[in-house]
Design a protein around this motif. Structure first.
Motif, PDB file in Angstrom:
ATOM      1  N   THR A 189       0.847  -1.173  -0.389  1.00  0.00           N
ATOM      2  CA  THR A 189       0.322  -0.452   0.194  1.00  0.00           C
ATOM      3  C   THR A 189       0.840   1.134   0.254  1.00  0.00           C
ATOM      4  OG1 THR A 189      -0.277  -0.350   2.747  1.00  0.00           O
ATOM      5  CG2 THR A 189      -2.406  -1.032   1.227  1.00  0.00           C
ATOM      6  N   GLY A 190       1.333   1.453  -0.901  1.00  0.00           N
ATOM      7  CA  GLY A 190       2.120   2.927  -1.084  1.00  0.00           C
ATOM      8  C   GLY A 190       3.193   2.648  -0.661  1.00  0.00           C
ATOM      9  N   ASP A 191       4.161   3.994  -1.013  1.00  0.00           N
ATOM     10  CA  ASP A 191       5.486   4.699  -0.271  1.00  0.00           C
ATOM     11  C   ASP A 191       6.881   3.215  -0.232  1.00  0.00           C
ATOM     12  OD1 ASP A 191       4.412   7.190  -0.488  1.00  0.00           O
ATOM     13  OD2 ASP A 191       5.013   7.247   2.405  1.00  0.00           O
ATOM     14  N   LEU A 192       6.421   2.679  -1.544  1.00  0.00           N
ATOM     15  CA  LEU A 192       7.606   1.813  -1.857  1.00  0.00           C
ATOM     16  C   LEU A 192       9.030   2.340  -2.072  1.00  0.00           C
ATOM     17  CD1 LEU A 192       8.018  -1.327  -2.544  1.00  0.00           C
ATOM     18  CD2 LEU A 192       7.605  -1.270  -4.553  1.00  0.00           C
ATOM     19  N   VAL A 193       9.510   3.531  -3.331  1.00  0.00           N
ATOM     20  CA  VAL A 193      10.642   4.106  -2.818  1.00  0.00           C
ATOM     21  C   VAL A 193      10.959   5.374  -2.616  1.00  0.00           C
ATOM     22  CG1 VAL A 193      10.514   2.670  -5.093  1.00  0.00           C
ATOM     23  CG2 VAL A 193       9.907   4.471  -5.382  1.00  0.00           C
ATOM     24  N   ASP A 194      11.867   5.535  -2.674  1.00  0.00           N
ATOM     25  CA  ASP A 194      12.321   6.974  -2.001  1.00  0.00           C
ATOM     26  C   ASP A 194      13.377   7.181  -2.686  1.00  0.00           C
ATOM     27  OD1 ASP A 194      11.353   8.772  -0.942  1.00  0.00           O
ATOM     28  OD2 ASP A 194      11.013   7.252   1.158  1.00  0.00           O
ATOM     29  N   ALA A 195      13.961   7.323  -3.434  1.00  0.00           N
ATOM     30  CA  ALA A 195      15.228   7.159  -4.575  1.00  0.00           C
ATOM     31  C   ALA A 195      14.428   7.361  -5.820  1.00  0.00           C
ATOM     32  CB  ALA A 195      16.154   6.424  -3.910  1.00  0.00           C
ATOM     33  N   HIS A 196      15.454   7.719  -7.177  1.00  0.00           N
ATOM     34  CA  HIS A 196      14.811   8.023  -8.380  1.00  0.00           C
ATOM     35  C   HIS A 196      15.008   6.020  -8.723  1.00  0.00           C
ATOM     36  CE1 HIS A 196      15.332  11.823  -8.960  1.00  0.00           C
ATOM     37  NE2 HIS A 196      16.613  11.586  -8.158  1.00  0.00           N
TER      38      HIS A 196
END
Length: 378
Positions: A189-196
């Motif tokens: 349910t989202g915010d899986l990544v935090d980078a390019h």
């Protein structure tokens, strides 16, 4: 507009840096310049690691950036804890001094004691981060649940935040723990990544080992839109995730039908009006279904979801505050912010995050992989 935002950001950062230096000097007033220098080094590491991650993706894999990210993330965890404890104490101290001719009840030992308290909380919070997510099992009691859907198990992963400090090793542990639950369905349910995407491409690969009987389903969080979506979606499909954007899938189990719908985060609206979350579109089907599930990163749509006939909603986003004492503030922003909640005829489960964002600190709020089991009530 961008200029105005930057000016406000600089003013906010300047205030917090000045306050940090002020508190550091109170801890050790005999070495003021040394404390200011130490404050500057750690504060700079905290801020610069975030900006470098965004502006210079080519340095993502370099050793110096990894060290900077860990130092910045760890200090952010301590700083956030210390500031949240220190500010209310200082407010009380100012009020006390006002009514007592400028005399403060805070001694140098008291300032050092606050420092040690925040440090101890941060250490335990960091240990919680290193241990990784715990498994939380919850039964979802459903009146008149079709017998063929009883004991269906749904594993939820949320807010993993794959990036500078959460990488392949952590992701593999999440995958292994999830697979051990032997789920029928896996939802992310989202915010899986935090980078390019190019920076973390290899760290997404362990997700391809996620196994469930009826698939792995994903909806976007707000953080995905901070890094660009074009390349991310193709990579997520490559590792076997089914992306639900204002759409649904019908899952047939033992003759019964589950509608599993997903909406994007409201941040998708920055791509255009047609990309905004649309519950009606996500819910629409001409097939008669026996049970309806909604995946939405934020818990906010719960009221509309219940009106649309959903029986169960899975969300994340809140991190339940991520660590104490921030966890005390989260109820001010969200009515439902953690665990199993009931709204009308619908259940809502809010996962407090399988990873963490920013501070490497989960004091009092452990990261979590959820296993929800549908059960029948008479």
């Amino acid at each position: 507009m961008i200029k105005d935002i930057m000016i406000r950001l600089i003013l906010v950062l300047s205030f917090f840096f000045a306050y940090t230096c002020f508190k550091a000097i109170q801890i050790n007033p005999l070495h003021q310049y040394t404390m200011i220098l130490i404050s500057f080094v750690f504060f700079a590491s905290m801020v610069s690691s975030i900006f470098i991650n965004r502006s210079r993706p080519e340095v993502f894999k370099t050793p110096w950036f990894m060290i900077l990210s860990w130092v910045g993330s760890t200090f952010m965890g301590f700083w956030g804890t210390y500031i949240m404890i220190a500010i209310p104490i200082d407010i009380v101290a100012v009020g006390y001094a006002f009514f007592n001719h400028g005399v403060s009840f805070l001694t140098s030992n008291a300032h050092f004691g606050i420092f040690l308290l925040a440090l101890c909380m941060t250490v335990f919070g960091f240990i919680s981060v290193v241990r990784g997510p715990k498994i939380v099992k919850v039964n979802i009691p459903i009146p008149d649940l079709h017998p063929s859907l009883e004991y269906i198990r749904i594993a939820q992963i949320s807010d993993l935040h794959i990036g500078p400090t959460i990488q392949s090793r952590y992701v593999r542990r999440v995958v292994e723990k999830t697979n051990e639950l032997d789920p029928d369905i896996i939802v992310i349910t989202g915010d899986l990544v935090d980078a390019h995407t190019e920076s973390i491409k290899q760290h997404l690969q362990p997700l391809s080992d996620l196994k469930s009987r009826h698939g792995v389903f994903y909806v976007t969080g707000n953080h995905e839109y901070y890094w660009g979506m074009k390349t991310l979606f193709s990579e997520l499909r490559n590792v076997g995730l089914t992306i639900l954007e204002n759409e649904n899938k019908i899952i047939e189990i033992n003759g019964s039908k589950i509608l599993l719908a997903g909406i994007p985060d409201p941040m998708a609206g920055q791509l255009g009006e047609s990309f905004r979350p649309d519950l009606k579109k996500a819910r629409f089907t001409q097939i008669k279904t026996d049970f309806n599930i909604l995946l939405a990163h934020r818990p906010d749509p719960y009221s509309l979801a219940e009106e649309q006939g959903f029986h169960l909603q899975f969300s994340g986003h809140t991190h339940a505050g991520q660590f104490f004492p921030f966890s005390l503030l989260i109820p001010l922003a969200h009515k439902f912010y953690r665990g199993l909640n009931r709204h009308g005829e619908m259940w809502l489960y809010v996962n407090p995050g399988t990873g963490y964002w920013g501070p490497a600190n989960r004091f009092g709020i452990a990261s979590e992989i959820t296993l929800a089991t549908l059960t029948k009530t008479s």
